[in-house]
Design a protein around this motif. Structure first.
Motif, mmCIF file in Angstrom:
data_model
loop_
_atom_site.group_PDB
_atom_site.id
_atom_site.type_symbol
_atom_site.label_atom_id
_atom_site.label_comp_id
_atom_site.label_asym_id
_atom_site.label_seq_id
_atom_site.Cartn_x
_atom_site.Cartn_y
_atom_site.Cartn_z
ATOM 1 N N TYR A 103 0.819 -1.208 0.000
ATOM 2 C CA TYR A 103 0.000 0.000 0.000
ATOM 3 C C TYR A 103 0.856 1.262 0.000
ATOM 4 O O TYR A 103 0.585 2.205 -0.733
ATOM 5 C CB TYR A 103 -0.950 0.028 1.209
ATOM 6 N N TYR A 163 -4.454 3.597 4.096
ATOM 7 C CA TYR A 163 -4.635 2.142 4.122
ATOM 8 C C TYR A 163 -3.360 1.473 4.642
ATOM 9 O O TYR A 163 -3.401 0.625 5.531
ATOM 10 C CB TYR A 163 -4.933 1.591 2.722
ATOM 11 N N GLN A 177 -9.527 -6.375 -0.797
ATOM 12 C CA GLN A 177 -9.672 -4.934 -0.656
ATOM 13 C C GLN A 177 -8.532 -4.209 -1.355
ATOM 14 O O GLN A 177 -8.741 -3.194 -2.013
ATOM 15 C CB GLN A 177 -9.724 -4.554 0.833
ATOM 16 N N TRP A 221 -6.765 -5.195 -4.000
ATOM 17 C CA TRP A 221 -6.958 -5.233 -5.454
ATOM 18 C C TRP A 221 -8.173 -4.422 -5.887
ATOM 19 O O TRP A 221 -8.166 -3.785 -6.939
ATOM 20 C CB TRP A 221 -7.044 -6.684 -5.944
ATOM 21 N N THR A 222 -9.214 -4.418 -5.073
ATOM 22 C CA THR A 222 -10.397 -3.612 -5.375
ATOM 23 C C THR A 222 -10.047 -2.133 -5.368
ATOM 24 O O THR A 222 -10.393 -1.388 -6.297
ATOM 25 C CB THR A 222 -11.524 -3.899 -4.361
ATOM 26 N N ALA A 223 -9.356 -1.696 -4.332
ATOM 27 C CA ALA A 223 -8.976 -0.283 -4.229
ATOM 28 C C ALA A 223 -8.073 0.138 -5.382
ATOM 29 O O ALA A 223 -8.252 1.217 -5.962
ATOM 30 C CB ALA A 223 -8.286 -0.027 -2.887
ATOM 31 N N ASN A 224 -7.115 -0.705 -5.745
ATOM 32 C CA ASN A 224 -6.214 -0.373 -6.855
ATOM 33 C C ASN A 224 -6.937 -0.332 -8.187
ATOM 34 O O ASN A 224 -6.744 0.598 -8.973
ATOM 35 C CB ASN A 224 -5.056 -1.380 -6.928
ATOM 36 N N VAL A 252 -13.988 2.329 -6.205
ATOM 37 C CA VAL A 252 -13.265 3.002 -5.117
ATOM 38 C C VAL A 252 -14.116 2.978 -3.838
ATOM 39 O O VAL A 252 -13.613 2.689 -2.748
ATOM 40 C CB VAL A 252 -12.892 4.454 -5.508
ATOM 41 N N GLY A 296 -14.034 -0.410 -2.306
ATOM 42 C CA GLY A 296 -12.779 -0.605 -1.592
ATOM 43 C C GLY A 296 -12.787 0.054 -0.224
ATOM 44 O O GLY A 296 -12.293 -0.506 0.764
ATOM 45 N N LEU A 345 -15.009 -1.987 2.118
ATOM 46 C CA LEU A 345 -14.269 -3.165 2.583
ATOM 47 C C LEU A 345 -13.255 -2.772 3.657
ATOM 48 O O LEU A 345 -13.068 -3.498 4.644
ATOM 49 C CB LEU A 345 -13.560 -3.850 1.413
ATOM 50 N N PHE A 346 -12.612 -1.626 3.474
ATOM 51 C CA PHE A 346 -11.666 -1.131 4.478
ATOM 52 C C PHE A 346 -12.372 -0.875 5.804
ATOM 53 O O PHE A 346 -11.881 -1.254 6.868
ATOM 54 C CB PHE A 346 -10.992 0.141 3.950
#
Length: 123
Positions: free
Chosen positions: A8, A52, A71, A73-76, A105, A108, A111-112
């Motif tokens: 991250y 993160y 999370q 991979w989703t955020a990226n 986004v 993500g 999920l965080f």
């Protein structure tokens, strides 16, 4: 992905460099039409990913959850799709990728939140 916090932070730095480079390019060319892209690279990329990473560093137990990798991979994916879409929209293209990227986004971040809440229950 044993060092999720490190991934991250590395991603955050890459987004920061891209945002700074775009800002410098804009200033040198006195063309500020891409200011929304520059701003979101720094906010969604640099700031969010640094938060993160620092959170995962503070609570390394979070990374034991398979949700943590998802999370990441989703955020990226969301950040990249959003930034590319914002660039395309700013230069006259469709808003479809901006909308899709924004939703990813958001997913993500949700999920965080879930990961943080689960960690708080176990602390």
């Amino acid at each position: 992905m044993r060092n999720l916090a490190g991934y991250y932070i590395t991603a955050a730095i890459i987004y920061a460099i891209a945002g700074m480079a775009l800002g410098i390019w804009s200033g040198l060319h006195e063309d500020f039409s891409l200011s929304p892209v520059h701003g979101h690279l720094n906010l969604v990329g640099w700031v969010s990913f640094a938060v993160y990473g620092l959170t995962f560093r503070a609570w390394p137990e979070i990374t034991n959850s398979p949700v943590a990798r998802f999370q990441f991979w989703t955020a990226n994916a969301g950040a990249l799709i959003f930034i590319v879409g914002l660039y395309m929209r700013t230069t006259g293209g469709s808003a479809a990728l901006v909308s899709l990227g924004s939703l990813i986004v958001l997913a993500g971040m949700i999920l965080f939140l879930l990961l943080v809440l689960l960690q708080m229950d176990h602390s």
